[in-house]
Motif scaffolding. Structure first.
Motif, PDB file in Angstrom:
ATOM      1  N   ARG A 315      -8.081-113.371  34.921  1.00  0.00           N
ATOM      2  CA  ARG A 315      -7.843-112.674  33.402  1.00  0.00           C
ATOM      3  C   ARG A 315      -8.604-111.289  33.485  1.00  0.00           C
ATOM      4  NH1 ARG A 315      -9.874-118.018  32.025  1.00  0.00           N
ATOM      5  NH2 ARG A 315      -8.054-119.092  31.033  1.00  0.00           N
ATOM      6  N   ARG A 316      -9.496-111.192  34.345  1.00  0.00           N
ATOM      7  CA  ARG A 316     -10.049-109.441  34.469  1.00  0.00           C
ATOM      8  C   ARG A 316      -9.221-108.747  35.361  1.00  0.00           C
ATOM      9  NH1 ARG A 316     -15.080-112.407  35.749  1.00  0.00           N
ATOM     10  NH2 ARG A 316     -14.685-112.314  38.030  1.00  0.00           N
ATOM     11  N   MET A 317      -8.204-109.348  36.005  1.00  0.00           N
ATOM     12  CA  MET A 317      -7.118-108.507  36.419  1.00  0.00           C
ATOM     13  C   MET A 317      -6.147-108.299  35.766  1.00  0.00           C
ATOM     14  SD  MET A 317      -7.499-110.269  40.213  1.00  0.00           S
ATOM     15  CE  MET A 317      -5.878-109.241  40.810  1.00  0.00           C
ATOM     16  N   GLY A 318      -6.133-108.916  34.305  1.00  0.00           N
ATOM     17  CA  GLY A 318      -5.117-108.830  33.450  1.00  0.00           C
ATOM     18  C   GLY A 318      -3.689-109.641  33.523  1.00  0.00           C
ATOM     19  N   ILE A 319      -4.017-110.624  34.450  1.00  0.00           N
ATOM     20  CA  ILE A 319      -2.808-111.425  34.623  1.00  0.00           C
ATOM     21  C   ILE A 319      -2.677-112.370  33.405  1.00  0.00           C
ATOM     22  CG2 ILE A 319      -1.836-113.375  36.437  1.00  0.00           C
ATOM     23  CD1 ILE A 319      -3.549-112.242  38.304  1.00  0.00           C
ATOM     24  N   PRO A 320      -1.421-112.544  33.207  1.00  0.00           N
ATOM     25  CA  PRO A 320      -0.945-113.527  31.826  1.00  0.00           C
ATOM     26  C   PRO A 320      -1.524-114.997  32.096  1.00  0.00           C
ATOM     27  CG  PRO A 320       1.026-112.071  32.738  1.00  0.00           C
ATOM     28  CD  PRO A 320      -0.229-112.164  33.437  1.00  0.00           C
ATOM     29  N   GLU A 321      -1.679-115.430  31.036  1.00  0.00           N
ATOM     30  CA  GLU A 321      -2.235-116.945  30.994  1.00  0.00           C
ATOM     31  C   GLU A 321      -1.202-117.684  31.637  1.00  0.00           C
ATOM     32  OE1 GLU A 321      -5.302-118.109  30.018  1.00  0.00           O
ATOM     33  OE2 GLU A 321      -6.202-116.254  29.852  1.00  0.00           O
ATOM     34  N   SER A 322      -0.086-117.539  31.198  1.00  0.00           N
ATOM     35  CA  SER A 322       1.175-118.419  31.979  1.00  0.00           C
ATOM     36  C   SER A 322       0.918-118.323  33.251  1.00  0.00           C
ATOM     37  CB  SER A 322       2.385-118.311  31.286  1.00  0.00           C
ATOM     38  OG  SER A 322       2.813-116.980  31.673  1.00  0.00           O
ATOM     39  N   GLU A 323       0.652-117.295  33.922  1.00  0.00           N
ATOM     40  CA  GLU A 323       0.806-117.141  35.430  1.00  0.00           C
ATOM     41  C   GLU A 323      -0.477-117.652  35.859  1.00  0.00           C
ATOM     42  OE1 GLU A 323       2.204-116.147  39.212  1.00  0.00           O
ATOM     43  OE2 GLU A 323       3.247-115.970  37.110  1.00  0.00           O
ATOM     44  N   ILE A 324      -1.687-117.571  35.153  1.00  0.00           N
ATOM     45  CA  ILE A 324      -2.933-117.961  35.597  1.00  0.00           C
ATOM     46  C   ILE A 324      -2.829-119.627  35.619  1.00  0.00           C
ATOM     47  CG2 ILE A 324      -5.335-118.613  35.016  1.00  0.00           C
ATOM     48  CD1 ILE A 324      -5.251-115.571  33.598  1.00  0.00           C
ATOM     49  N   SER A 325      -2.308-120.378  34.521  1.00  0.00           N
ATOM     50  CA  SER A 325      -2.209-121.685  34.505  1.00  0.00           C
ATOM     51  C   SER A 325      -1.259-122.451  35.581  1.00  0.00           C
ATOM     52  CB  SER A 325      -1.405-122.065  33.140  1.00  0.00           C
ATOM     53  OG  SER A 325      -2.237-121.704  31.994  1.00  0.00           O
ATOM     54  N   ARG A 326      -0.349-121.529  35.753  1.00  0.00           N
ATOM     55  CA  ARG A 326       0.668-121.943  37.135  1.00  0.00           C
ATOM     56  C   ARG A 326       0.031-121.852  38.456  1.00  0.00           C
ATOM     57  NH1 ARG A 326       4.200-118.732  36.441  1.00  0.00           N
ATOM     58  NH2 ARG A 326       3.862-117.213  38.442  1.00  0.00           N
ATOM     59  N   SER A 327      -0.679-120.993  38.621  1.00  0.00           N
ATOM     60  CA  SER A 327      -1.333-120.642  39.787  1.00  0.00           C
ATOM     61  C   SER A 327      -2.635-121.752  39.909  1.00  0.00           C
ATOM     62  CB  SER A 327      -2.026-119.384  39.960  1.00  0.00           C
ATOM     63  OG  SER A 327      -1.128-118.216  39.866  1.00  0.00           O
ATOM     64  N   ILE A 328      -3.203-122.222  38.836  1.00  0.00           N
ATOM     65  CA  ILE A 328      -4.264-122.955  38.955  1.00  0.00           C
ATOM     66  C   ILE A 328      -3.834-124.201  39.364  1.00  0.00           C
ATOM     67  CG2 ILE A 328      -6.029-124.333  37.785  1.00  0.00           C
ATOM     68  CD1 ILE A 328      -6.748-121.618  38.239  1.00  0.00           C
ATOM     69  N   GLU A 329      -2.704-124.703  38.601  1.00  0.00           N
ATOM     70  CA  GLU A 329      -2.045-126.234  38.913  1.00  0.00           C
ATOM     71  C   GLU A 329      -1.478-126.244  40.403  1.00  0.00           C
ATOM     72  OE1 GLU A 329       1.152-129.170  36.628  1.00  0.00           O
ATOM     73  OE2 GLU A 329       0.844-126.987  36.043  1.00  0.00           O
ATOM     74  N   GLU A 330      -0.986-125.163  40.776  1.00  0.00           N
ATOM     75  CA  GLU A 330      -0.464-125.234  42.360  1.00  0.00           C
ATOM     76  C   GLU A 330      -1.643-125.258  43.367  1.00  0.00           C
ATOM     77  OE1 GLU A 330       1.803-121.633  42.551  1.00  0.00           O
ATOM     78  OE2 GLU A 330       3.700-122.616  41.546  1.00  0.00           O
ATOM     79  N   ALA A 331      -2.648-124.559  42.922  1.00  0.00           N
ATOM     80  CA  ALA A 331      -3.776-124.580  44.006  1.00  0.00           C
ATOM     81  C   ALA A 331      -4.601-125.802  43.789  1.00  0.00           C
ATOM     82  CB  ALA A 331      -4.744-123.251  43.675  1.00  0.00           C
ATOM     83  N   PHE A 332      -4.955-126.011  42.653  1.00  0.00           N
ATOM     84  CA  PHE A 332      -6.003-127.330  42.391  1.00  0.00           C
ATOM     85  C   PHE A 332      -5.404-128.516  41.831  1.00  0.00           C
ATOM     86  CE2 PHE A 332      -8.163-123.168  42.467  1.00  0.00           C
ATOM     87  CZ  PHE A 332      -9.043-123.507  43.705  1.00  0.00           C
TER      88      PHE A 332
END
Length: 336
Positions: A315-332
């Motif tokens: 978020r601090r890097m300005g990445i969209p929430e949808s991209e953050i959710s996808r990355s979190i789900e894939e990683a963890f």
């Protein structure tokens, strides 16, 4: 019951061979008081007036044993004479003389009587051999006080007369007469007269037949006694064997019972051990499962923490929430 006719025939066929050393002849011969007195006179070297003669007296030693005395004589002074005619040395052993003397003494004193009334006793062995192993024909055994050699004077006398040892005079004549079969050749006229009467008269043959009949009866009684004793012994041994067998069976049953009890206890111990092992295994499995759950929970918590940190950084890097959710789900594997 002895066959009297056969006995008489046997006596008639053997009577010429009979000698004083033969038991059958001796028993009939010395029933005559005069002959018994003459025998004692020669051996004792003094006259004896015989009042009573008993042939083959059975005296009890114990309840189960008795001793048979060949000739038992009582004289006018109440002295007792036991005359034993023995063919073998073993029958005239010194301790046999001691036994005979003691048994006779035991029968002479009534309850309450003083010892002083005991009469003199004579145990006389007439033997074919020489059981005392000496070179004399006649031996007198008396008791003496060791320390000073004085006679003990207890009235007990033991005499041995050997028919085979060298001697002379009337003793030698007596030795001859004991083996003589012909009364005409006997040297002592009193003994010769008795032998002739027994061998050459109907009365004598009848007497010999009576003696033989009695001997056969006694042998039969003795054989029956031996048979009864053997039977009793066999029954006792049989009962003992049965008792030992029952005891062995009881011990075997007891051993089997103890073995079964031990096996049951061992099986119980094995079952208990198996139960405890199963319980321990279950507890270990439970502990392992709890450990795995704890580790899984800890890992999940760490993943949440990592996901939270990663999402904040993105978020601090300005990445969209949808991209953050996808990355979190894939990683963890956590939905944002």
């Amino acid at each position: 019951i002895p066959d009297r006719l056969k006995i008489r025939e046997k006596v008639l066929s053997n009577i010429s061979k009979y000698r004083l050393v033969d038991n059958e002849f001796m028993r009939a011969f010395f029933e005559d008081y005069e002959c018994t007195a003459e025998l004692l006179r020669i051996i004792l070297n003094k006259k004896v007036k015989v009042l009573r003669v008993t042939m083959e007296s059975a005296l009890n030693v114990t309840l189960s044993r008795s001793v048979r005395l060949d000739i038992l004589v009582v004289d006018e002074l109440n002295r007792i004479y036991n005359i034993e005619i023995q063919r073998s040395d073993s029958g005239a052993a010194p301790k046999r003389a001691r036994l005979n003397s003691s048994i006779i003494d035991s029968k002479l004193l009534n309850s309450g009587e003083k010892f002083e009334v005991l009469p003199d006793t004579y145990v006389i062995f007439i033997t074919e051999g020489n059981p005392l192993k000496g070179d004399k024909a006649l031996y007198h055994i008396e008791r003496y006080i060791t320390e000073d050699g004085r006679p003990f004077d207890d009235g007990s006398h033991i005499i041995y007369f050997s028919l085979s040892a060298a001697t002379d005079g009337e003793l030698a004549d007596l030795q001859h007469d004991f083996y003589c079969t012909d009364p005409q050749e006997m040297k002592n006229h009193i003994l010769a007269k008795r032998a002739d009467a027994l061998k050459n008269t109907d009365k004598g043959v009848n007497k010999m037949s009576e003696v033989m009949e009695q001997l056969i009866r006694e042998v039969n009684i003795e054989n029956q006694k031996v048979f009864d004793e053997l039977t009793m012994k066999m029954e006792l041994e049989k009962a003992k064997a049965a008792e030992e067998k029952a005891k062995a069976a009881e011990e075997k049953a007891k051993a089997a019972e103890e073995k079964a009890r031990a096996e049951a206890a061992e099986e119980k111990a094995r079952a208990k051990a198996a139960e405890e092992k199963a319980r321990a295994d279950a507890e270990k499995s439970k502990a392992d499962a709890e450990k795995l759950r704890a580790e899984a929970a800890e890992e999940k918590l760490l993943n949440y923490q990592r996901a939270f940190k990663l999402s904040n950084d993105m978020r601090r890097m300005g990445i969209p929430e949808s991209e953050i959710s996808r990355s979190i789900e894939e990683a963890f594997g956590i939905a944002a």
